[in-house]
Design a protein around this motif. Sequence first.
Motif, PDB file in Angstrom:
ATOM      1  N   MET A   1       0.837  -1.201   0.000  1.00 27.25           N
ATOM      2  CA  MET A   1       0.000   0.000   0.000  1.00 27.25           C
ATOM      3  C   MET A   1       0.874   1.255   0.000  1.00 27.25           C
ATOM      4  O   MET A   1       0.628   2.199  -0.756  1.00 27.25           O
ATOM      5  N   LEU A   2       1.903   1.266   0.843  1.00 27.59           N
ATOM      6  CA  LEU A   2       2.797   2.423   0.882  1.00 27.59           C
ATOM      7  C   LEU A   2       3.580   2.555  -0.418  1.00 27.59           C
ATOM      8  O   LEU A   2       3.860   3.672  -0.866  1.00 27.59           O
ATOM      9  N   ASP A   3       3.961   1.421  -1.003  1.00 28.94           N
ATOM     10  CA  ASP A   3       4.608   1.466  -2.316  1.00 28.94           C
ATOM     11  C   ASP A   3       3.717   2.163  -3.329  1.00 28.94           C
ATOM     12  O   ASP A   3       4.152   3.032  -4.088  1.00 28.94           O
ATOM     13  N   GLY A   4       2.444   1.750  -3.354  1.00 29.64           N
ATOM     14  CA  GLY A   4       1.523   2.347  -4.310  1.00 29.64           C
ATOM     15  C   GLY A   4       1.309   3.828  -4.057  1.00 29.64           C
ATOM     16  O   GLY A   4       1.260   4.618  -5.009  1.00 29.64           O
ATOM     17  N   LEU A   5       1.185   4.211  -2.800  1.00 29.51           N
ATOM     18  CA  LEU A   5       0.994   5.627  -2.471  1.00 29.51           C
ATOM     19  C   LEU A   5       2.205   6.454  -2.857  1.00 29.51           C
ATOM     20  O   LEU A   5       2.073   7.604  -3.295  1.00 29.51           O
ATOM     21  N   ARG A   6       3.392   5.883  -2.706  1.00 25.42           N
ATOM     22  CA  ARG A   6       4.590   6.597  -3.125  1.00 25.42           C
ATOM     23  C   ARG A   6       4.573   6.826  -4.630  1.00 25.42           C
ATOM     24  O   ARG A   6       4.981   7.895  -5.122  1.00 25.42           O
ATOM     25  N   GLY A   7       4.098   5.833  -5.380  1.00 24.58           N
ATOM     26  CA  GLY A   7       3.986   6.006  -6.821  1.00 24.58           C
ATOM     27  C   GLY A   7       2.980   7.062  -7.200  1.00 24.58           C
ATOM     28  O   GLY A   7       3.215   7.879  -8.105  1.00 24.58           O
ATOM     29  N   VAL A   8       1.830   7.092  -6.510  1.00 26.08           N
ATOM     30  CA  VAL A   8       0.824   8.122  -6.755  1.00 26.08           C
ATOM     31  C   VAL A   8       1.413   9.506  -6.488  1.00 26.08           C
ATOM     32  O   VAL A   8       1.227  10.443  -7.269  1.00 26.08           O
ATOM     33  N   ALA A   9       2.151   9.633  -5.375  1.00 24.39           N
ATOM     34  CA  ALA A   9       2.752  10.927  -5.039  1.00 24.39           C
ATOM     35  C   ALA A   9       3.747  11.365  -6.104  1.00 24.39           C
ATOM     36  O   ALA A   9       3.815  12.553  -6.460  1.00 24.39           O
ATOM     37  N   ALA A  10       4.536  10.424  -6.633  1.00 22.70           N
ATOM     38  CA  ALA A  10       5.505  10.774  -7.675  1.00 22.70           C
ATOM     39  C   ALA A  10       4.796  11.282  -8.930  1.00 22.70           C
ATOM     40  O   ALA A  10       5.243  12.252  -9.561  1.00 22.70           O
ATOM     41  N   LEU A  11       3.673  10.655  -9.300  1.00 22.17           N
ATOM     42  CA  LEU A  11       2.922  11.108 -10.466  1.00 22.17           C
ATOM     43  C   LEU A  11       2.326  12.491 -10.228  1.00 22.17           C
ATOM     44  O   LEU A  11       2.257  13.315 -11.153  1.00 22.17           O
ATOM     45  N   LEU A  12       1.906  12.762  -9.002  1.00 19.65           N
ATOM     46  CA  LEU A  12       1.371  14.083  -8.685  1.00 19.65           C
ATOM     47  C   LEU A  12       2.456  15.153  -8.777  1.00 19.65           C
ATOM     48  O   LEU A  12       2.180  16.290  -9.179  1.00 19.65           O
ATOM     49  N   VAL A  13       3.681  14.797  -8.428  1.00 20.14           N
ATOM     50  CA  VAL A  13       4.791  15.744  -8.580  1.00 20.14           C
ATOM     51  C   VAL A  13       5.002  16.071 -10.059  1.00 20.14           C
ATOM     52  O   VAL A  13       5.251  17.225 -10.424  1.00 20.14           O
ATOM     53  N   VAL A  14       4.894  15.052 -10.908  1.00 19.53           N
ATOM     54  CA  VAL A  14       5.016  15.288 -12.351  1.00 19.53           C
ATOM     55  C   VAL A  14       3.933  16.267 -12.803  1.00 19.53           C
ATOM     56  O   VAL A  14       4.203  17.232 -13.536  1.00 19.53           O
ATOM     57  N   GLY A  15       2.692  16.037 -12.355  1.00 20.92           N
ATOM     58  CA  GLY A  15       1.608  16.943 -12.718  1.00 20.92           C
ATOM     59  C   GLY A  15       1.849  18.355 -12.219  1.00 20.92           C
ATOM     60  O   GLY A  15       1.555  19.336 -12.921  1.00 20.92           O
ATOM     61  N   PHE A  16       2.405  18.473 -11.017  1.00 22.01           N
ATOM     62  CA  PHE A  16       2.713  19.783 -10.452  1.00 22.01           C
ATOM     63  C   PHE A  16       3.721  20.529 -11.318  1.00 22.01           C
ATOM     64  O   PHE A  16       3.547  21.721 -11.621  1.00 22.01           O
ATOM     65  N   HIS A  17       4.771  19.842 -11.765  1.00 21.51           N
ATOM     66  CA  HIS A  17       5.793  20.511 -12.567  1.00 21.51           C
ATOM     67  C   HIS A  17       5.311  20.788 -13.990  1.00 21.51           C
ATOM     68  O   HIS A  17       5.685  21.807 -14.583  1.00 21.51           O
ATOM     69  N   LEU A  18       4.479  19.914 -14.544  1.00 22.65           N
ATOM     70  CA  LEU A  18       3.904  20.208 -15.859  1.00 22.65           C
ATOM     71  C   LEU A  18       3.066  21.486 -15.804  1.00 22.65           C
ATOM     72  O   LEU A  18       3.091  22.293 -16.737  1.00 22.65           O
ATOM     73  N   SER A  19       2.344  21.676 -14.709  1.00 20.46           N
ATOM     74  CA  SER A  19       1.538  22.896 -14.581  1.00 20.46           C
ATOM     75  C   SER A  19       2.419  24.116 -14.349  1.00 20.46           C
ATOM     76  O   SER A  19       2.107  25.214 -14.817  1.00 20.46           O
ATOM     77  N   GLN A  20       3.534  23.941 -13.614  1.00 16.62           N
ATOM     78  CA  GLN A  20       4.439  25.072 -13.396  1.00 16.62           C
ATOM     79  C   GLN A  20       5.032  25.578 -14.703  1.00 16.62           C
ATOM     80  O   GLN A  20       5.321  26.769 -14.832  1.00 16.62           O
ATOM     81  N   PHE A  21       5.222  24.682 -15.663  1.00 17.84           N
ATOM     82  CA  PHE A  21       5.745  25.086 -16.970  1.00 17.84           C
ATOM     83  C   PHE A  21       4.629  25.442 -17.946  1.00 17.84           C
ATOM     84  O   PHE A  21       4.878  25.622 -19.134  1.00 17.84           O
ATOM     85  N   GLY A  22       3.399  25.540 -17.453  1.00 15.86           N
ATOM     86  CA  GLY A  22       2.292  26.016 -18.274  1.00 15.86           C
ATOM     87  C   GLY A  22       1.750  25.033 -19.280  1.00 15.86           C
ATOM     88  O   GLY A  22       1.033  25.426 -20.205  1.00 15.86           O
ATOM     89  N   MET A  23       2.058  23.739 -19.132  1.00 15.78           N
ATOM     90  CA  MET A  23       1.583  22.749 -20.099  1.00 15.78           C
ATOM     91  C   MET A  23       0.188  22.243 -19.782  1.00 15.78           C
ATOM     92  O   MET A  23      -0.524  21.793 -20.683  1.00 15.78           O
ATOM     93  N   ILE A  24      -0.186  22.266 -18.511  1.00 24.02           N
ATOM     94  CA  ILE A  24      -1.512  21.826 -18.096  1.00 24.02           C
ATOM     95  C   ILE A  24      -2.015  22.788 -17.025  1.00 24.02           C
ATOM     96  O   ILE A  24      -1.221  23.533 -16.430  1.00 24.02           O
ATOM     97  N   PRO A  25      -3.310  22.779 -16.745  1.00 25.01           N
ATOM     98  CA  PRO A  25      -3.824  23.614 -15.643  1.00 25.01           C
ATOM     99  C   PRO A  25      -3.245  23.154 -14.304  1.00 25.01           C
ATOM    100  O   PRO A  25      -2.743  22.033 -14.172  1.00 25.01           O
ATOM    101  N   ALA A  26      -3.341  24.001 -13.310  1.00 27.60           N
ATOM    102  CA  ALA A  26      -2.806  23.698 -11.983  1.00 27.60           C
ATOM    103  C   ALA A  26      -3.751  22.754 -11.248  1.00 27.60           C
ATOM    104  O   ALA A  26      -4.506  23.153 -10.351  1.00 27.60           O
ATOM    105  N   ILE A  27      -3.705  21.468 -11.614  1.00 27.05           N
ATOM    106  CA  ILE A  27      -4.630  20.492 -11.030  1.00 27.05           C
ATOM    107  C   ILE A  27      -4.174  20.053  -9.637  1.00 27.05           C
ATOM    108  O   ILE A  27      -4.994  19.606  -8.826  1.00 27.05           O
ATOM    109  N   VAL A  28      -2.895  20.129  -9.342  1.00 26.05           N
ATOM    110  CA  VAL A  28      -2.386  19.797  -8.001  1.00 26.05           C
ATOM    111  C   VAL A  28      -1.479  20.942  -7.528  1.00 26.05           C
ATOM    112  O   VAL A  28      -0.264  20.788  -7.427  1.00 26.05           O
TER     113      VAL A  28
END
Length: 380
Positions: free
Chosen positions: A8-35
């Motif tokens: 479960m913790l392994d999976g949550l760590r993976g979810v968190a890593a994907l959310l970081v990707v989404g955060f940086h994509l939004s910082q560079f203006g590629m997607i809306p600020a979803i996280v």
Amino acid sequence: MNVQRYDMLDGLRGVAALLVVGFHLSQFGMIPAIVPRGYLAVDFFFVLSGFVVAHAYERDLRTHLSLGSFIIKRMIRLYPLALLGAGMGLVVLLLKWLFFPGKVESLEVLLASGMLNLAMVPSFLSATATSHDLFPGNGPLWSLFFELLINLLWAVCGIWLRTSTLILIIVVSLVFLAVFVNRYHTLNIGYDTATFWGGLARVCFGFPLGVVIYREQHRLSANARHWSMFTLSAALVFVLAIPVAVSERNFPWLDLVFISLCLPAIVIGGTGQTNTMRFGSLLGSLSYPIYVLHFPIVLMMSGLSQSLLSGWNTHIIASMSFVMILAFSWMALRLYDEPMRRMLTSLTRKGDGKFYKPFPTPEPVSGATQPDGGQIDVRL
């Protein structure tokens, strides 16, 4: 060492890593600020790391595992991919200097910062062009530097500290974080030269908190430790998706509430399930390469979106970036990281057997908690 896994913790760590990707994509203006609070995933990693490292090594370090052995094990786990990530960041910055020299520092500064970053040492040389980042080519590596630092400090003296002393460290760190929040109105700190000490406060809060959760988990009710992967993932997404305050009247203290209550609760909720989720194990395996390798790819794709791909829809570029990150992370894990770690482990065993000499199972240390549970991949 227990061979079970906290899937479960392994999976949550993976979810968190994907959310970081989404955060940086939004910082560079590629997607809306979803996280918009994606930066809090780092605090989640720190808490999770404290729990995992304490579970994997605290008993051994108190009995038979040498400091040198611990350092070698941690470096073998963390450094190969970190080296690759720092190298990728340097290459991207050099390409940016070649084609857009006015948007980066001088070549001398880039090379000096790059060499320091390759050794996992933050650079204080970068200036406005690279936002004064400690790791200008691969920003997320700042947290890995603090992870390595806290691992060393914990192995040297932290394992002998009483839980009450760790709680005092947590409280003091939280006070410092409150000071930083009052000044910057956010916990998105630690990655640049101006907020370096904020990064130290974040890891000195999160890591010991994870250790305390490990030591005291036997006191928690079963209901607190058994939640579904979907529920905990949704809770993590919800916390990171709450809009960031735009002024001090809009509750800038929420970040402190999240890291001191919500994120630890999610970690606690994920400690009750082991060896049941193959998908969680896969997410956990990919989480570290995703985290340390995604930023140079996002940086490169952002540059292309402003030049060769300027006519393209940014959402298409973001989708391409996401697929590239997943594919490259998987290849880096299977074709580079895992073989490299096997080779380094073999070389260290041959080179100095004392670090890996087998020991009989020791008796429990007096006063140490040895709860039932699993083993997860001990990486950030």
